[in-house]
Design a protein around this motif. Structure first.
Motif, PDB file in Angstrom:
ATOM      1  N   HIS A 150       0.856  -1.188   0.000  1.00 15.99           N
ATOM      2  CA  HIS A 150       0.000   0.000   0.000  1.00 15.99           C
ATOM      3  C   HIS A 150       0.888   1.232   0.000  1.00 15.99           C
ATOM      4  O   HIS A 150       1.801   1.340   0.830  1.00 15.99           O
ATOM      5  N   ASN A 156      -6.162   5.506   3.866  1.00 11.85           N
ATOM      6  CA  ASN A 156      -6.589   5.036   2.539  1.00 11.85           C
ATOM      7  C   ASN A 156      -6.402   3.533   2.368  1.00 11.85           C
ATOM      8  O   ASN A 156      -6.648   2.987   1.276  1.00 11.85           O
ATOM      9  N   GLU A 157      -5.978   2.858   3.416  1.00  8.56           N
ATOM     10  CA  GLU A 157      -5.742   1.415   3.320  1.00  8.56           C
ATOM     11  C   GLU A 157      -6.978   0.619   2.882  1.00  8.56           C
ATOM     12  O   GLU A 157      -6.827  -0.413   2.220  1.00  8.56           O
ATOM     13  N   PRO A 158      -8.210   1.028   3.244  1.00  8.79           N
ATOM     14  CA  PRO A 158      -9.374   0.242   2.808  1.00  8.79           C
ATOM     15  C   PRO A 158      -9.428  -0.002   1.296  1.00  8.79           C
ATOM     16  O   PRO A 158      -9.937  -1.036   0.859  1.00  8.79           O
ATOM     17  N   GLU A 159      -8.888   0.925   0.499  1.00 11.33           N
ATOM     18  CA  GLU A 159      -8.884   0.736  -0.955  1.00 11.33           C
ATOM     19  C   GLU A 159      -8.002  -0.464  -1.332  1.00 11.33           C
ATOM     20  O   GLU A 159      -8.376  -1.288  -2.175  1.00 11.33           O
ATOM     21  N   THR A 160      -6.835  -0.555  -0.705  1.00 13.21           N
ATOM     22  CA  THR A 160      -5.932  -1.672  -0.966  1.00 13.21           C
ATOM     23  C   THR A 160      -6.510  -2.973  -0.421  1.00 13.21           C
ATOM     24  O   THR A 160      -6.423  -4.030  -1.066  1.00 13.21           O
ATOM     25  N   ALA A 162      -9.614  -3.745  -0.142  1.00 16.67           N
ATOM     26  CA  ALA A 162     -10.687  -4.186  -1.047  1.00 16.67           C
ATOM     27  C   ALA A 162     -10.114  -4.952  -2.244  1.00 16.67           C
ATOM     28  O   ALA A 162     -10.662  -5.982  -2.659  1.00 16.67           O
ATOM     29  N   LEU A 163      -8.993  -4.459  -2.781  1.00 17.50           N
ATOM     30  CA  LEU A 163      -8.334  -5.165  -3.888  1.00 17.50           C
ATOM     31  C   LEU A 163      -7.866  -6.550  -3.441  1.00 17.50           C
ATOM     32  O   LEU A 163      -8.007  -7.534  -4.180  1.00 17.50           O
TER      33      LEU A 163
END
Length: 211
Positions: A150, A156-160, A162-163
């Motif tokens: 990340h 902003n970790e939730p975006e990573t 989710a991936l």
């Protein structure tokens, strides 16, 4: 030549910015447990980091002292890591930082036994006049995980994540966070020196086969 765990075990410490599956063996760590907002100036998290590094460098610099640790080899102190969880959640809620429980970690070199750890605690206690009773010798086998690099702010970790979760499901796995398996972060950047948008963090989640 100085041994660097990040370079020798790139699959564990230097993953790419796309999710991958990895299986971790049993690893020995210095560990300190605590709870609360990691950003709190006088909170338990920042105190845990100070305790860990004091012991980590007592072990590393033992080469210059009278007490020589058996099997010692020179090495780069591995990066700071953390296991994180919140009661009642399978994962983490970044809006509730005050509810975090954590285990702060620094990997130990392979030559460090429990006996060597006990020596380092006693040595640091005597020299620094501090209480290191919270520092543990922790052996932990993380097992099968999905991980990803990340880049950017922690919030902003939730975006990573989710991936990572999309990838693991396509590969036939499901999330296996439990009271003994944690949201795991490895901090490759010094947050005090690196701009927020350039911070590099390995995020790792335990998984198991879907049936």
């Amino acid at each position: 030549m100085v041994f660097d765990y990040k370079k020798e075990y790139k699959e564990f410490y230097l993953p790419k910015k796309k999710p991958s599956i990895v299986e971790l063996p049993k690893i020995n760590y210095l560990a300190v447990r605590g709870q609360g907002d990691p950003n709190a100036e006088d909170g338990e998290y920042k105190q845990s980091i100070a305790l860990l590094y004091a012991i980590a460098y007592t072990i590393k610099m033992s080469k210059k002292g009278e007490h020589q640790l058996e099997g010692y080899f020179d090495y780069v102190v591995p990066p700071l890591e953390g296991f994180w969880w919140q009661e009642g959640l399978k994962g983490v809620d970044y809006t509730r930082k005050e509810d975090f429980h954590f285990i702060s970690l620094i990997r130990l070199p392979d030559f460090v036994t429990k006996k060597a750890f006990d020596w380092a605690i006693a040595e640091a206690t005597e020299k620094k006049k501090m209480d290191f009773s919270k520092v543990e010798f922790l052996s932990y086998e993380e097992g099968l995980c999905v991980q990803c690099l990340h880049v950017g702010p922690y919030d902003n970790e939730p975006e990573t994540v989710a991936l990572m979760h999309d990838f693991m499901e396509k590969e036939g796995f499901q999330l296996d966070i439990s009271e003994n398996r944690y949201h795991h972060e490895i901090y490759l950047s010094d947050a005090r020196r690196v701009p927020t948008e350039k911070m590099r963090t390995v995020i790792r989640h335990p998984i198991k086969k879907s049936y």
